[in-house]
Design a protein around this motif. Sequence first.
Motif, PDB file in Angstrom:
ATOM      1  N   TYR A 176       0.704  -1.167   0.189  1.00  0.00           N
ATOM      2  CA  TYR A 176      -0.005   0.001  -0.007  1.00  0.00           C
ATOM      3  C   TYR A 176       1.000   1.170  -0.017  1.00  0.00           C
ATOM      4  N   PRO A 177       0.355   2.366  -0.491  1.00  0.00           N
ATOM      5  CA  PRO A 177       1.173   3.518  -0.491  1.00  0.00           C
ATOM      6  C   PRO A 177       1.189   4.229   0.794  1.00  0.00           C
ATOM      7  N   CYS A 178       2.409   4.334   1.457  1.00  0.00           N
ATOM      8  CA  CYS A 178       2.821   4.729   2.857  1.00  0.00           C
ATOM      9  C   CYS A 178       3.398   6.029   2.863  1.00  0.00           C
ATOM     10  N   GLY A 179       3.667   6.594   1.983  1.00  0.00           N
ATOM     11  CA  GLY A 179       4.507   7.781   2.179  1.00  0.00           C
ATOM     12  C   GLY A 179       5.100   8.487   0.847  1.00  0.00           C
ATOM     13  N   LEU A 180       5.610   9.675   0.949  1.00  0.00           N
ATOM     14  CA  LEU A 180       6.168  10.155  -0.165  1.00  0.00           C
ATOM     15  C   LEU A 180       7.535   9.982  -0.493  1.00  0.00           C
ATOM     16  N   LYS A 181       7.971   9.737  -1.549  1.00  0.00           N
ATOM     17  CA  LYS A 181       9.594   9.448  -1.985  1.00  0.00           C
ATOM     18  C   LYS A 181      10.130  10.541  -2.324  1.00  0.00           C
ATOM     19  N   TYR A 182      11.351  10.766  -1.851  1.00  0.00           N
ATOM     20  CA  TYR A 182      12.266  12.070  -2.320  1.00  0.00           C
ATOM     21  C   TYR A 182      13.613  11.599  -2.834  1.00  0.00           C
ATOM     22  N   CYS A 183      13.868  12.174  -3.899  1.00  0.00           N
ATOM     23  CA  CYS A 183      15.318  11.750  -4.568  1.00  0.00           C
ATOM     24  C   CYS A 183      15.907  12.995  -4.471  1.00  0.00           C
ATOM     25  N   LYS A 184      17.321  12.850  -4.689  1.00  0.00           N
ATOM     26  CA  LYS A 184      18.326  13.838  -4.795  1.00  0.00           C
ATOM     27  C   LYS A 184      18.800  14.209  -5.988  1.00  0.00           C
ATOM     28  N   LYS A 242      20.926  17.431  -8.575  1.00  0.00           N
ATOM     29  CA  LYS A 242      21.698  18.570  -8.300  1.00  0.00           C
ATOM     30  C   LYS A 242      20.995  19.843  -8.099  1.00  0.00           C
ATOM     31  N   GLY A 243      21.733  20.709  -7.141  1.00  0.00           N
ATOM     32  CA  GLY A 243      20.954  22.122  -6.731  1.00  0.00           C
ATOM     33  C   GLY A 243      21.434  23.178  -7.991  1.00  0.00           C
ATOM     34  N   GLN A 244      21.182  24.350  -7.357  1.00  0.00           N
ATOM     35  CA  GLN A 244      21.345  25.663  -8.330  1.00  0.00           C
ATOM     36  C   GLN A 244      22.967  25.950  -8.496  1.00  0.00           C
ATOM     37  N   THR A 245      23.682  25.382  -7.517  1.00  0.00           N
ATOM     38  CA  THR A 245      25.309  25.709  -7.337  1.00  0.00           C
ATOM     39  C   THR A 245      25.768  24.479  -7.997  1.00  0.00           C
ATOM     40  N   LYS A 246      27.050  24.681  -8.399  1.00  0.00           N
ATOM     41  CA  LYS A 246      27.777  23.338  -8.664  1.00  0.00           C
ATOM     42  C   LYS A 246      27.884  22.318  -8.038  1.00  0.00           C
ATOM     43  N   ASN A 247      28.140  22.589  -6.294  1.00  0.00           N
ATOM     44  CA  ASN A 247      28.400  21.545  -5.553  1.00  0.00           C
ATOM     45  C   ASN A 247      27.327  21.165  -4.534  1.00  0.00           C
ATOM     46  N   SER A 248      25.936  21.907  -4.849  1.00  0.00           N
ATOM     47  CA  SER A 248      24.823  21.622  -3.851  1.00  0.00           C
ATOM     48  C   SER A 248      23.911  20.526  -4.432  1.00  0.00           C
ATOM     49  N   VAL A 249      23.299  20.029  -3.448  1.00  0.00           N
ATOM     50  CA  VAL A 249      22.259  18.907  -3.638  1.00  0.00           C
ATOM     51  C   VAL A 249      20.959  19.388  -3.127  1.00  0.00           C
ATOM     52  N   MET A 250      19.782  18.816  -3.833  1.00  0.00           N
ATOM     53  CA  MET A 250      18.487  19.255  -3.650  1.00  0.00           C
ATOM     54  C   MET A 250      17.958  18.160  -3.450  1.00  0.00           C
ATOM     55  N   SER A 251      16.763  18.136  -2.633  1.00  0.00           N
ATOM     56  CA  SER A 251      15.708  16.846  -2.561  1.00  0.00           C
ATOM     57  C   SER A 251      14.437  17.318  -3.301  1.00  0.00           C
ATOM     58  N   TYR A 252      13.836  16.272  -4.168  1.00  0.00           N
ATOM     59  CA  TYR A 252      12.732  16.710  -4.902  1.00  0.00           C
ATOM     60  C   TYR A 252      11.887  15.437  -4.450  1.00  0.00           C
ATOM     61  N   ARG A 253      10.254  15.638  -4.570  1.00  0.00           N
ATOM     62  CA  ARG A 253       9.477  14.631  -4.619  1.00  0.00           C
ATOM     63  C   ARG A 253       9.503  13.899  -5.915  1.00  0.00           C
ATOM     64  N   CYS A 254       9.371  12.385  -5.750  1.00  0.00           N
ATOM     65  CA  CYS A 254       9.755  11.564  -7.114  1.00  0.00           C
ATOM     66  C   CYS A 254       8.775  10.541  -7.007  1.00  0.00           C
ATOM     67  N   GLY A 255       7.839  10.342  -6.191  1.00  0.00           N
ATOM     68  CA  GLY A 255       6.969   9.179  -6.196  1.00  0.00           C
ATOM     69  C   GLY A 255       6.451   8.871  -4.857  1.00  0.00           C
TER      70      GLY A 255
END
Length: 223
Positions: free
Chosen positions: A176-184, A186-199
Amino acid sequence: MRFYIRIHFNFLFFCFQEVQVLKSLILGEEERGQSQYQVMCFIFHFPKDSFISSDAMAKLRQKNPSTIRTPEDDLGRTNHTMDYVVVLKHSGIISPHIADMCAEAGMATYTVHEDVVKWAAVQDIPIESYKPALKRFPTRSFLSNDVAESTLANCSDIKNMWTPCECHLELCIGWYPCGLKYCKGKGQTKNSVMSYRCGIKTCKMCHLFAYYVSQKQQCLWDE
């Protein structure tokens, strides 16, 4: 022994209450004198942080619906010792959906004392307000506000089919679906990382319920 369980389950979230309902239908054992099926409803607390928003669910699309799914997380088993029968005509204080959803269950709709305490806190009302909706089992003795003991034997330990006992039933939701999945990414800068909802993350969860039955005949699988 053969027995079959067909499970209907719904996650209910209404008026800031945190309510989960598992409804089970168990077919009778004709060779043991059961010609009809049993319906039970188990009502218990649903953690607010486990709730998936309706907009996220609306985007869920299941390809190949006949495929056997494997959950990403196995949440194990939760034990519930049911303290009350819920009186359906007064069950609206817990959720307005219970009376309709559990209409076939009648006096086989159950809940837990500690969860009633949690719902009262969520609603900010006295726990006594729930009294008309709850009928205590004749064998449950409360030692304090949130601790109870049973004077009832397990159904598996008795032979007489017409003797009251404590029944055990395990219901598992395999996927069953139990939560949101987040993926990582590239961020806006060269070495930054951002999380976004991907499923949406999927889980497996089992519940083991212990509850009163007026006769072992209603609990033939617990042997």
